[in-house]
Design a protein around this motif. Sequence first.
Motif, PDB file in Angstrom:
ATOM      1  N   ASP A   8     -39.721  51.434  -5.338  1.00 55.19           N
ATOM      2  CA  ASP A   8     -38.512  51.900  -6.002  1.00 55.19           C
ATOM      3  C   ASP A   8     -38.890  53.258  -6.631  1.00 55.19           C
ATOM      4  O   ASP A   8     -40.074  53.546  -6.827  1.00 55.19           O
ATOM      5  CB  ASP A   8     -38.144  50.868  -7.089  1.00 55.19           C
ATOM      6  CG  ASP A   8     -37.147  51.416  -8.083  1.00 55.19           C
ATOM      7  OD1 ASP A   8     -36.104  51.912  -7.642  1.00 55.19           O
ATOM      8  OD2 ASP A   8     -37.424  51.351  -9.308  1.00 55.19           O
ATOM      9  N   ASP A  10     -36.771  55.217  -9.467  1.00 58.81           N
ATOM     10  CA  ASP A  10     -36.408  55.406 -10.873  1.00 58.81           C
ATOM     11  C   ASP A  10     -37.081  54.352 -11.756  1.00 58.81           C
ATOM     12  O   ASP A  10     -36.893  53.151 -11.547  1.00 58.81           O
ATOM     13  CB  ASP A  10     -34.880  55.286 -10.996  1.00 58.81           C
ATOM     14  CG  ASP A  10     -34.301  56.223 -12.030  1.00 58.81           C
ATOM     15  OD1 ASP A  10     -34.816  57.336 -12.170  1.00 58.81           O
ATOM     16  OD2 ASP A  10     -33.325  55.827 -12.687  1.00 58.81           O
ATOM     17  N   ASP A 229     -39.091  48.082 -10.766  1.00 62.81           N
ATOM     18  CA  ASP A 229     -38.997  47.755 -12.202  1.00 62.81           C
ATOM     19  C   ASP A 229     -37.829  46.830 -12.509  1.00 62.81           C
ATOM     20  O   ASP A 229     -37.674  46.407 -13.651  1.00 62.81           O
ATOM     21  CB  ASP A 229     -38.829  49.041 -13.032  1.00 62.81           C
ATOM     22  CG  ASP A 229     -37.461  49.639 -12.851  1.00 62.81           C
ATOM     23  OD1 ASP A 229     -37.112  49.970 -11.700  1.00 62.81           O
ATOM     24  OD2 ASP A 229     -36.719  49.751 -13.840  1.00 62.81           O
TER      25      ASP A 229
HETATM   26 MG   LIG Z   1     -35.790  51.323 -10.782  1.00 58.69          MG
END
Ligand SMILES: [Mg+2]
Length: 280
Positions: A8, A10, A229
């Motif tokens: 991922d 961000d 995250d």
């Molecule tokens: Mg993310």
Amino acid sequence: MNRAVVFDIDNTLTKAREALELPMARRLGALGRPFALAAGSDRELLMSQFFEPLHAHGFRGQFDAFLCNGALRYRCRCGDQLELSLVDEFSMKNHLGESGFHTLLGLLERLLGDERFALPSSVSIAGDRIVDRRGALNLAPSGRERGALSAAGRKSRDEFVAFDAQTGYRARLLPVLRQELDRALPGNDLQLSLGGQTSFDLVVRGRDKSFAVRTLLDEGMQHVTYVGDALFPGGNDAAVLDYVSASWPAGKGPVDVIQVRDVDHTAELLDAWSRGGTGR
Ligand SMILES: [Mg+2]
């Protein structure tokens, strides 16, 4: 064994909506195994956040980037020049048909005016509230600016993130949104999740964060590690866990999923890998 990693972006490789920093670019350069990216954002946003800084920080190599939750697949070549070429494209509008898509946009517009979605005066609105990413839609009640954030955009974002953390605004509205979608488009195959820190992501099932992982396995990778995250329920990486548990219910499948706290946690993980550990 052919092993790859899917990251991922961000809050995993970069701080939220901030540009990729040199140490992480170096870690990616030293990874020693193929990797791909799975991001909710579109190319325009990620040029300044990820691709350009990666190239400018000296990364050289090739990888695939599955953007807009897998709707767009780019091949990224970092040589003397940075080159991104489109390999695959999926459109939600074609998938739902003109009238289904129109119904969906109308519903989202109506809900933004609905008192249940109202924001307090402490949260300012900056940018577009409904973003059509072709393969996916993003609903951002406090708005979303394209490209790098302005001061007003940053302020609005911070206000919304604080408000959401205090009140659970998005978590509360997620089931409401689900119910309204199913009422307006019965039998739809739309998947809804929290997008990043300020929005809701709407994708077609299968064309989500898991698409990068499935594609790499289909194309011959024997093992894929996914690092993100937001693997918690409703998070924008959760589709990967759903895919893994549906595909290999007894466990021991070819996919490892690692939840990181933030970009510092990813850095620790990659450093542990480079020392030969698992770094979980
Ligand atoms: Mg993310």
